[in-house]
Design an enzyme around this catalytic site. Sequence first.
Site, PDB file in Angstrom:
ATOM      1  N   ASP A  10       0.836  -1.202   0.000  1.00  0.00           N
ATOM      2  CA  ASP A  10       0.000   0.000   0.000  1.00  0.00           C
ATOM      3  C   ASP A  10       0.873   1.256   0.000  1.00  0.00           C
ATOM      4  OD1 ASP A  10      -2.428  -1.418  -0.034  1.00  0.00           O
ATOM      5  OD2 ASP A  10      -2.299  -1.783   2.113  1.00  0.00           O
ATOM      6  N   LYS A  32       0.564  -7.627  -3.289  1.00  0.00           N
ATOM      7  CA  LYS A  32      -0.746  -7.101  -3.664  1.00  0.00           C
ATOM      8  C   LYS A  32      -0.595  -5.631  -4.054  1.00  0.00           C
ATOM      9  CE  LYS A  32      -4.228  -5.957  -0.621  1.00  0.00           C
ATOM     10  NZ  LYS A  32      -4.896  -4.694  -0.991  1.00  0.00           N
ATOM     11  N   ASP A  59      -5.535  -5.906  -6.901  1.00  0.00           N
ATOM     12  CA  ASP A  59      -6.746  -5.760  -6.084  1.00  0.00           C
ATOM     13  C   ASP A  59      -7.548  -4.547  -6.552  1.00  0.00           C
ATOM     14  OD1 ASP A  59      -8.574  -5.730  -3.993  1.00  0.00           O
ATOM     15  OD2 ASP A  59      -7.143  -5.026  -2.493  1.00  0.00           O
ATOM     16  N   LEU A  60      -8.292  -4.719  -7.661  1.00  0.00           N
ATOM     17  CA  LEU A  60      -9.036  -3.578  -8.222  1.00  0.00           C
ATOM     18  C   LEU A  60     -10.551  -3.716  -8.026  1.00  0.00           C
ATOM     19  CD1 LEU A  60      -7.072  -2.878 -11.557  1.00  0.00           C
ATOM     20  CD2 LEU A  60      -6.759  -1.833  -9.310  1.00  0.00           C
ATOM     21  N   LYS A  61     -11.008  -4.856  -7.537  1.00  0.00           N
ATOM     22  CA  LYS A  61     -12.428  -5.062  -7.158  1.00  0.00           C
ATOM     23  C   LYS A  61     -13.404  -4.572  -8.227  1.00  0.00           C
ATOM     24  CE  LYS A  61     -11.534  -4.599  -2.162  1.00  0.00           C
ATOM     25  NZ  LYS A  61     -10.165  -4.051  -2.120  1.00  0.00           N
ATOM     26  N   LEU A  62     -13.364  -5.223  -9.389  1.00  0.00           N
ATOM     27  CA  LEU A  62     -14.230  -4.773 -10.485  1.00  0.00           C
ATOM     28  C   LEU A  62     -15.712  -5.003 -10.192  1.00  0.00           C
ATOM     29  CD1 LEU A  62     -11.374  -4.974 -11.825  1.00  0.00           C
ATOM     30  CD2 LEU A  62     -12.557  -5.480 -13.942  1.00  0.00           C
ATOM     31  N   HIS A  63     -16.549  -4.084 -10.666  1.00  0.00           N
ATOM     32  CA  HIS A  63     -18.009  -4.189 -10.497  1.00  0.00           C
ATOM     33  C   HIS A  63     -18.652  -3.305 -11.558  1.00  0.00           C
ATOM     34  CE1 HIS A  63     -21.658  -3.943  -7.486  1.00  0.00           C
ATOM     35  NE2 HIS A  63     -21.972  -4.440  -8.666  1.00  0.00           N
ATOM     36  N   ASP A  64     -19.175  -3.933 -12.617  1.00  0.00           N
ATOM     37  CA  ASP A  64     -19.793  -3.162 -13.703  1.00  0.00           C
ATOM     38  C   ASP A  64     -20.679  -4.126 -14.493  1.00  0.00           C
ATOM     39  OD1 ASP A  64     -20.306  -1.199 -15.742  1.00  0.00           O
ATOM     40  OD2 ASP A  64     -18.395  -0.265 -15.268  1.00  0.00           O
ATOM     41  N   ASN A  67     -20.412  -7.123 -19.826  1.00  0.00           N
ATOM     42  CA  ASN A  67     -19.569  -6.900 -21.007  1.00  0.00           C
ATOM     43  C   ASN A  67     -18.340  -6.041 -20.673  1.00  0.00           C
ATOM     44  OD1 ASN A  67     -19.145  -7.159 -23.898  1.00  0.00           O
ATOM     45  ND2 ASN A  67     -19.577  -4.962 -23.971  1.00  0.00           N
ATOM     46  N   THR A 119     -15.576  -5.581   4.587  1.00  0.00           N
ATOM     47  CA  THR A 119     -15.600  -5.635   6.064  1.00  0.00           C
ATOM     48  C   THR A 119     -15.935  -4.265   6.654  1.00  0.00           C
ATOM     49  OG1 THR A 119     -13.197  -5.466   5.940  1.00  0.00           O
ATOM     50  CG2 THR A 119     -14.104  -7.623   6.480  1.00  0.00           C
ATOM     51  N   ARG A 181      -2.015 -10.098  12.139  1.00  0.00           N
ATOM     52  CA  ARG A 181      -1.046  -9.397  12.979  1.00  0.00           C
ATOM     53  C   ARG A 181      -0.232 -10.403  13.769  1.00  0.00           C
ATOM     54  NH1 ARG A 181      -2.214  -6.094   9.987  1.00  0.00           N
ATOM     55  NH2 ARG A 181      -2.951  -3.974  10.307  1.00  0.00           N
ATOM     56  N   GLN A 190      -7.142  -2.315  12.280  1.00  0.00           N
ATOM     57  CA  GLN A 190      -7.896  -3.556  12.060  1.00  0.00           C
ATOM     58  C   GLN A 190      -8.638  -3.901  13.348  1.00  0.00           C
ATOM     59  OE1 GLN A 190      -8.389  -5.010   9.287  1.00  0.00           O
ATOM     60  NE2 GLN A 190      -6.598  -4.916   7.953  1.00  0.00           N
ATOM     61  N   GLY A 210      -0.006  -6.385   5.405  1.00  0.00           N
ATOM     62  CA  GLY A 210       0.511  -5.086   4.986  1.00  0.00           C
ATOM     63  C   GLY A 210       1.490  -4.528   5.986  1.00  0.00           C
ATOM     64  N   ARG A 211       0.987  -3.631   6.844  1.00  0.00           N
ATOM     65  CA  ARG A 211       1.855  -2.883   7.753  1.00  0.00           C
ATOM     66  C   ARG A 211       2.775  -3.710   8.643  1.00  0.00           C
ATOM     67  NH1 ARG A 211      -3.201   0.690   9.216  1.00  0.00           N
ATOM     68  NH2 ARG A 211      -4.065  -1.330   8.632  1.00  0.00           N
TER      69      ARG A 211
HETATM   70  O1  C5P Z   1      -1.700  -3.129   6.738  1.00  0.00           O
HETATM   71  P1  C5P Z   1      -2.691  -4.261   6.804  1.00  0.00           P
HETATM   72  O2  C5P Z   1      -2.065  -5.603   7.139  1.00  0.00           O
HETATM   73  O3  C5P Z   1      -3.881  -3.941   7.679  1.00  0.00           O
HETATM   74  O4  C5P Z   1      -3.192  -4.382   5.298  1.00  0.00           O
HETATM   75  C1  C5P Z   1      -4.240  -5.232   4.926  1.00  0.00           C
HETATM   76  C2  C5P Z   1      -4.532  -5.066   3.462  1.00  0.00           C
HETATM   77  O5  C5P Z   1      -5.671  -5.835   3.137  1.00  0.00           O
HETATM   78  C3  C5P Z   1      -4.833  -3.642   3.018  1.00  0.00           C
HETATM   79  O6  C5P Z   1      -4.386  -3.505   1.659  1.00  0.00           O
HETATM   80  C4  C5P Z   1      -6.335  -3.569   3.092  1.00  0.00           C
HETATM   81  O7  C5P Z   1      -6.882  -2.612   2.218  1.00  0.00           O
HETATM   82  C5  C5P Z   1      -6.720  -4.985   2.654  1.00  0.00           C
HETATM   83  N1  C5P Z   1      -8.029  -5.444   3.103  1.00  0.00           N
HETATM   84  C6  C5P Z   1      -8.393  -5.504   4.439  1.00  0.00           C
HETATM   85  N2  C5P Z   1      -9.636  -5.956   4.784  1.00  0.00           N
HETATM   86  C7  C5P Z   1     -10.499  -6.356   3.834  1.00  0.00           C
HETATM   87  C8  C5P Z   1     -10.144  -6.315   2.494  1.00  0.00           C
HETATM   88  C9  C5P Z   1      -8.885  -5.853   2.156  1.00  0.00           C
HETATM   89  O8  C5P Z   1      -7.611  -5.157   5.315  1.00  0.00           O
HETATM   90  N3  C5P Z   1     -11.660  -6.834   4.183  1.00  0.00           N
END
Ligand code: C5P
Length: 232
Positions: A10, A32, A59-64, A67, A119, A181, A190, A210-211
Site C-alpha cells: 500500500d 498485492k 486488487d481492483l475489485k471490479l463491479h460493472d 460486457n 468488512t 497481525r 484492524q 501489509g503494515r
Molecule cells: O496493513 P494491513 O495488514 O492492515 O493491510 C491489509 C490489506 O488488506 C490492506 O491492503 C487492506 O486494504 C486490505 N483489506 C483488508 N480488509 C479487507 C479487504 C482488504 O484489510 N476486508
Amino acid sequence: MGRDVIIACDFSSKKEVIDFLSQFKDEKPFVKIGMELFYAEGPEIVREIKAMGHKIFLDLKLHDIPNTVMKAMKVLSSLDVDMCNLHAAGTVPMMEAAIKGLTREDGSRPILIAVTQLTSTSEERMNEDLLISEPIDKVVMHYAMNAKKAGLDGVVCSPLEAGKVHDVCGSEFVTVTPGVRFADGDIGDQVRVTTPEKAKEIGSDYIVVGRPVTQADDPVAAYKRCIAEFVG
Ligand code: C5P
C-alpha cells in the site's frame, strides 16, 4: 493450491514500492497492488514488478455490467497478473463474464476471487442502505456460493470466516485473508485480527499482510517470520 503470504504494497508511488521490494534479495514475495498505486502509476507498475520476479495480486475489485467487466478482465489477464478480484454483488452473470475475459487462448488464467461484503460494511448499513434484510453472515456465505457457481476460485474474507467458507464451498475453494497481525504486534486500525499461525490453523490459503511487514524495522525478517508461522 499451496499456502502463501501476500504482502499488501500500500504505497502511493513507484519509487516507494520499488525501494521496498529491492530489500528482498533471496525471496520474491507475492505482492498485492491496490487501487492507489495502480491509479497513480498505471499498468506499467504491474509490468515492472512482474519483471522483478514477483507474483501479483491486482486488487481492483471490479463491479460493472458483464460486457465491461469481461473486456477489463481481458486487459488484466494480458498484464500477466497472478490473481485479481471483483465484487460478487455484480451477480453470477457478471462473474461468468469475468472468467470468460480472463481466460487466455491457451486456457490459462489468473486466480479470480470475489469480495462478498466489504468488512467496512456493517450489518446495519447493509440492511438500511442496501436494503438487504438477511443477517450479514448468511449474505457472505450466499455470495461465496454464487462465486463458486460462476466458476471463481475463491473469496476474500476474514481469517475467522475461512473455516466456514471451506465448509460451505469446499476445501479447494480459496480463502484470501487480510487482518493478520503478529501476536506481539500493533493491531492498528484492524478490528478482528488473527496471527499467521492461527490463520494457518483455521485454514486460510493466502494471508494478506501489509503494515506488519511494510512498516517493520526489518521488513525482510518480518516477511520471513510470516512465512515461518503460516507456511513453514
Ligand atoms: O496493513 P494491513 O495488514 O492492515 O493491510 C491489509 C490489506 O488488506 C490492506 O491492503 C487492506 O486494504 C486490505 N483489506 C483488508 N480488509 C479487507 C479487504 C482488504 O484489510 N476486508
